[in-house]
Design a protein around this motif. Structure first.
Motif, PDB file in Angstrom:
ATOM      1  N   THR A   1      -1.010   3.032  -5.500  1.00  0.00           N
ATOM      2  CA  THR A   1      -0.635   4.439  -5.352  1.00  0.00           C
ATOM      3  C   THR A   1       0.386   4.514  -4.230  1.00  0.00           C
ATOM      4  O   THR A   1       0.154   4.008  -3.135  1.00  0.00           O
ATOM      5  N   GLU A   2       1.524   5.116  -4.544  1.00  0.00           N
ATOM      6  CA  GLU A   2       2.604   5.236  -3.561  1.00  0.00           C
ATOM      7  C   GLU A   2       2.686   6.670  -3.067  1.00  0.00           C
ATOM      8  O   GLU A   2       2.580   7.620  -3.855  1.00  0.00           O
TER       9      GLU A   2
ATOM     10  N   TYR B   1       5.058   9.440  -1.002  1.00  0.00           N
ATOM     11  CA  TYR B   1       6.460   9.687  -0.668  1.00  0.00           C
ATOM     12  C   TYR B   1       6.598  10.901   0.236  1.00  0.00           C
ATOM     13  O   TYR B   1       5.829  11.857   0.151  1.00  0.00           O
TER      14      TYR B   1
ATOM     15  N   ASP C   1      12.139   5.931  -0.344  1.00  0.00           N
ATOM     16  CA  ASP C   1      11.124   4.882  -0.456  1.00  0.00           C
ATOM     17  C   ASP C   1       9.746   5.416  -0.071  1.00  0.00           C
ATOM     18  O   ASP C   1       9.624   6.364   0.717  1.00  0.00           O
ATOM     19  N   PRO C   2       8.691   4.789  -0.604  1.00  0.00           N
ATOM     20  CA  PRO C   2       7.353   5.230  -0.199  1.00  0.00           C
ATOM     21  C   PRO C   2       7.142   4.993   1.298  1.00  0.00           C
ATOM     22  O   PRO C   2       7.641   4.008   1.843  1.00  0.00           O
TER      23      PRO C   2
ATOM     24  N   THR D   1       1.575   2.836   1.000  1.00  0.00           N
ATOM     25  CA  THR D   1       0.959   2.584  -0.303  1.00  0.00           C
ATOM     26  C   THR D   1      -0.506   2.248  -0.101  1.00  0.00           C
ATOM     27  O   THR D   1      -0.920   1.793   0.968  1.00  0.00           O
TER      28      THR D   1
ATOM     29  N   SER E   1      -3.548   0.170  -2.285  1.00  0.00           N
ATOM     30  CA  SER E   1      -3.805  -0.677  -3.446  1.00  0.00           C
ATOM     31  C   SER E   1      -5.301  -0.787  -3.728  1.00  0.00           C
ATOM     32  O   SER E   1      -6.120  -0.821  -2.815  1.00  0.00           O
TER      33      SER E   1
END
Length: 185
Positions: A51-52, A54, A60-61, A64, A66
């Motif tokens: 999941t990013e 922003y 760019d994110p 993140t 994971s």
């Protein structure tokens, strides 16, 4: 203690199944269930789910998160016996030795040990099993029981353990000494 020797794992010596231990750990009563169809056995891990997050100010994110992908087993058992059908599909075996499918889907969980011809041994204490009969009635294929298993998190135990060859040999030696019998890895 394991060494840092390079290990190459290949081939399949045997796959064993058994009811998980009462505490949710690895079964102590593992048995083979028949031949595994060539090239059908695979352990795979799905890619992580990422999941990013922003910010409006950058492309760019900024962070993140994971989540680990699931681990699964696929394999096919060649010409399964009625006992194997019952173990993996549920149902009943009649007095005259026939397997009969059950009315409802049965939730089957088993411990699985996969012993390679060379290299690591894989232990999974708790695997959710989904199986189906695959019966192509022709002269170039066998009837198989196709198995899909999802490795589940057992209580107080690892989901998957990879045992290096030197540790496996030590475990086998200790079991042989305790039982007074000879065993093959």
């Amino acid at each position: 203690m394991a060494t840092n020797t390079k290990v190459f794992t290949l081939g399949l010596a045997k796959i064993l199944f058994g009811e998980p231990a009462a505490d949710g750990g690895m079964s102590t009563d593992l048995k083979t269930v028949g031949y595994t169809n060539q090239d059908s056995c695979n352990i795979t891990q799905d890619d992580p789910e990422v999941t990013e997050f922003y910010a409006e100010e950058v492309d760019d994110p900024v962070i993140t998160k994971s989540k680990k992908g699931k681990t699964s087993l696929t394999m096919s058992i060649m010409d399964p016996s009625v006992d194997v059908l019952k173990q993996f599909l549920g149902g009943t075996i009649t007095e005259d030795g026939k397997w009969e499918d059950g009315e409802l889907y049965e939730n089957i969980e088993l411990s699985v040990r996969i012993v390679s011809d060379q290299g690591y041994v894989f232990d999974a204490p708790r695997v959710k099993i989904d199986a189906k009969i695959n019966a192509p009635l022709n002269n170039s294929n066998l009837v198989t029981l196709d198995i899909n298993g999802i490795f589940l998190k057992p209580q107080n135990h690892a989901k998957l353990t990879m045992i290096p060859p030197d540790v496996w040999e030590t475990m086998q030696t200790e079991e042989t000494e305790e039982s007074g019998e000879e065993t093959n890895p």
